[in-house]
Design an enzyme around this catalytic site. Structure first.
Site, PDB file in Angstrom:
ATOM      1  N   HIS B  38       0.858  -1.183   0.000  1.00  0.00           N
ATOM      2  CA  HIS B  38       0.000   0.000   0.000  1.00  0.00           C
ATOM      3  C   HIS B  38       0.886   1.222   0.000  1.00  0.00           C
ATOM      4  CE1 HIS B  38      -3.475  -2.465   0.786  1.00  0.00           C
ATOM      5  NE2 HIS B  38      -2.844  -3.032   1.781  1.00  0.00           N
ATOM      6  N   THR B  39       0.305   2.363  -0.296  1.00  0.00           N
ATOM      7  CA  THR B  39       1.101   3.579  -0.301  1.00  0.00           C
ATOM      8  C   THR B  39       1.684   3.819   1.077  1.00  0.00           C
ATOM      9  OG1 THR B  39      -0.673   4.400  -1.677  1.00  0.00           O
ATOM     10  CG2 THR B  39       1.050   5.947  -1.091  1.00  0.00           C
ATOM     11  N   GLN B  40       2.967   4.035   1.154  1.00  0.00           N
ATOM     12  CA  GLN B  40       3.594   4.241   2.459  1.00  0.00           C
ATOM     13  C   GLN B  40       3.938   5.691   2.720  1.00  0.00           C
ATOM     14  OE1 GLN B  40       3.890   1.862   4.553  1.00  0.00           O
ATOM     15  NE2 GLN B  40       3.475   0.139   3.207  1.00  0.00           N
ATOM     16  N   THR B  41       3.928   6.512   1.686  1.00  0.00           N
ATOM     17  CA  THR B  41       4.343   7.912   1.897  1.00  0.00           C
ATOM     18  C   THR B  41       3.246   8.852   1.433  1.00  0.00           C
ATOM     19  OG1 THR B  41       5.382   7.877  -0.264  1.00  0.00           O
ATOM     20  CG2 THR B  41       6.800   7.517   1.637  1.00  0.00           C
ATOM     21  N   TYR B  43       1.888  12.416  -0.266  1.00  0.00           N
ATOM     22  CA  TYR B  43       2.385  13.257  -1.357  1.00  0.00           C
ATOM     23  C   TYR B  43       2.070  14.715  -1.140  1.00  0.00           C
ATOM     24  CZ  TYR B  43       4.070   9.278  -3.858  1.00  0.00           C
ATOM     25  OH  TYR B  43       4.811   8.175  -4.198  1.00  0.00           O
TER      26      TYR B  43
END
Lengths: 270, 261
Positions: B38-41, B43
């Protein structure tokens, strides 16, 4: 003709010879020794007649407070003092070393030391060691050219500021400074703001605590106010010590008589 | 009524699917050929939100910046939003996740209104709901990358609290998110008191927002303040604060030691 090896004096600065070996050892699981940090709140402020330096008094070793009342404001010259944050050994030794150099310099020049001299000595030493000497300092003093306040960073850069904070509690202290600092404050106003900033660090940062130390430097001289404020007293102590009620009566009963073995073997007595 | 409950469940399922799609990893669960990620960061991020209770209600302030890494990409992001009649939500962190959360809250308010029983959701209810949303999302190891602040007044009771991306939630008289925790909380702890008037509360928030503008690199000098009272939610138009850059030491730092810095 004899061939003599020319002995060059050591150049000073950080020697990178052992870095590869240390990195290898660490990757193999060797533990680096823990060092005593002063996780800290240190501040400095320029007021009308000079400079006020402030510091908390907690020294930590990892998660433990190893010194509840250490001194973080170091002497450099009669008119120059320096607060230190970072590794305690580094700040102590770097300030001691520069203090000796300044004294020799005073004898050589027959003049009062200037703050920029101390600044230049500190910054060139720290830069030579490429940040390995982990000392973040707030340097302040009054000399013939007036009051000066500088922030010195471990890699050797410096800032000249009207107010400066360093250490883990620097954000809490800076918040107080940014909202309360005014140019040309009196000594009482300055002391009040510096105490408020250090207390903000003491109560809001876990790396800072215990008491407030101050040092007020003016053209006339300096006032080293050790433990100026002690906002963390031990509340639950008794001056004469605690003592409990005298024993009124005692009765000893042997429990073994109450245990009867009904079935099976009795336990072996040792 | 049972058939109403079933309808609600169906609605929730449809809503869940519409917003987040049916499990895209359904096949991978049976036959995982690649690891599920999954997206970890984050934006596009918003920085701190500050909130305090005052005599007549709750004041919440935030700037209007949306940073994209180290650049200030969007300068008019509204990070403070009213929910229902009595509550305001402010968000720090990933803005796209905040927009999804707003859709979820919207659906919550509408569904509650459909019951048509004169019962509105107050701040504690929304706080509790948001906590469930954030915690459950985190348990799927796919958190909403936000710290949400929630404030409101209902039936004379003032309410102010936070929910973090891990699902940690708490209430207090004065709260902050992001950098505000380090820069504004110390000032709140010193200077907040229970009977502040609207002017005093606004002044205190503006003082802290100014410190944040000076010392937080993702903050900009364009902020909004929201005032929530028993009468409702009022969010101000964005405005700027007065800054001071003309200290003597700033204009001439090397006096006495020319050539230094």
């Amino acid at each position: 003709m004899t061939k003599t090896a020319i002995d060059l004096p050591p150049k000073g600065g950080f020697s990178f010879d052992l870095c590869r070996r240390n990195a290898f050892l660490e990757s193999q699981g060797a533990k680096m020794p823990k060092f005593r940090k002063t996780g800290t709140t240190i501040v400095g402020l320029v007021f009308k007649d000079g400079v006020i330096l402030g510091a908390d008094t907690r020294a930590t070793e990892g998660e433990i407070v190893c010194d509840k009342n250490c001194e973080k404001i170091h002497y450099l010259a009669p008119n120059i003092y320096c607060c230190g944050a970072g590794t305690a050994a580094d700040t102590e030794n770097v300030t001691d070393m520069v203090s000796s150099q300044l004294e020799l310099h005073r004898y050589a020049t027959s003049r009062e030391s200037r703050v920029v001299t101390a600044l230049t000595m500190l910054k060139s030493h720290l830069f030579g060691y490429q940040g390995q000497v982990s000392a973040a300092l707030v340097l302040g003093g009054v000399d013939v050219t007036g009051p000066h306040l500088h922030a010195v960073y471990p890699h050797g850069s410096t800032d000249t500021l009207p107010f400066a904070t360093m250490g883990s509690g620097s954000l809490a202290a800076m918040a107080v400074f940014e909202s309360r600092f005014k140019e040309g404050m009196t000594k009482e106003q300055g002391i009040e703001v510096v105490c408020a900033a250090i207390c903000a660090g003491i109560f809001n940062d876990l790396g800072s605590g215990s008491n407030v130390d101050l040092c007020v430097i003016t053209k006339g001289g300096k006032e080293y106010l050790r433990n100026y404020q002690q906002p963390n007293p031990r509340s639950y102590t008794h001056s004469k010590g605690y003592h409990f009620t005298t024993i009124l009566s005692s009765k000893i009963r042997s429990l073994r008589n109450h245990v009867r073995v009904v079935e099976g073997d009795a336990m072996e007595e040792e | 009524m049972r058939w109403e409950e079933e309808g609600m469940k169906q609605n929730a399922f449809i809503m869940g699917n519409k917003l987040m799609g049916s499990n895209p990893h359904a096949f991978s669960l049976i036959m995982p050929s690649i690891p599920i990620t999954h997206t970890q960061t984050p934006y596009v991020t918003g920085t701190s939100v500050l909130g305090i209770k005052y005599k007549d209600g709750v004041l919440i302030a935030a700037d209007t910046a949306g940073s994209y890494g180290s650049t200030t990409r969007y300068k008019s992001v509204e990070r403070l939003r009213p929910i229902g009649q009595n509550t305001l939500v402010g968000a720090t962190g990933e803005m796209s996740d905040f927009q999804t959360i707003l859709q979820i809250l919207d659906r919550l308010i509408i569904t509650n209104a459909m019951f048509d029983d004169d019962n509105t959701l107050g701040p504690p209810d929304i706080h509790s709901y948001l906590n469930r949303v954030m915690y459950n999302q985190r348990n799927k190891l796919d958190p909403f990358w936000n710290t949400l602040m929630l404030g409101g007044v209902k039936n004379g009771v003032k309410y102010l609290g936070n929910v973090t991306m891990l699902g940690l939630h708490y209430v207090d008289d004065h709260v902050a998110t992001g950098f505000g925790i380090h820069l504004a909380q110390p000032i709140f702890r010193n200077e907040w008191n229970e009977d502040m008037t609207l002017e005093q509360g606004t002044k205190l928030l503006e003082k802290c927002m100014l410190v944040l503008f000076y010392r937080d690199r993702s903050a900009i000098n364009k902020m909004q303040i929201a005032n929530i009272t028993e009468d409702g939610v009022k969010i101000s138009e964005p405005y700027a604060l007065q800054t001071k850059w003309d200290y003597e030491a700033f204009s001439n730092p090397t006096v006495g030691n020319e050539g230094s810095w």
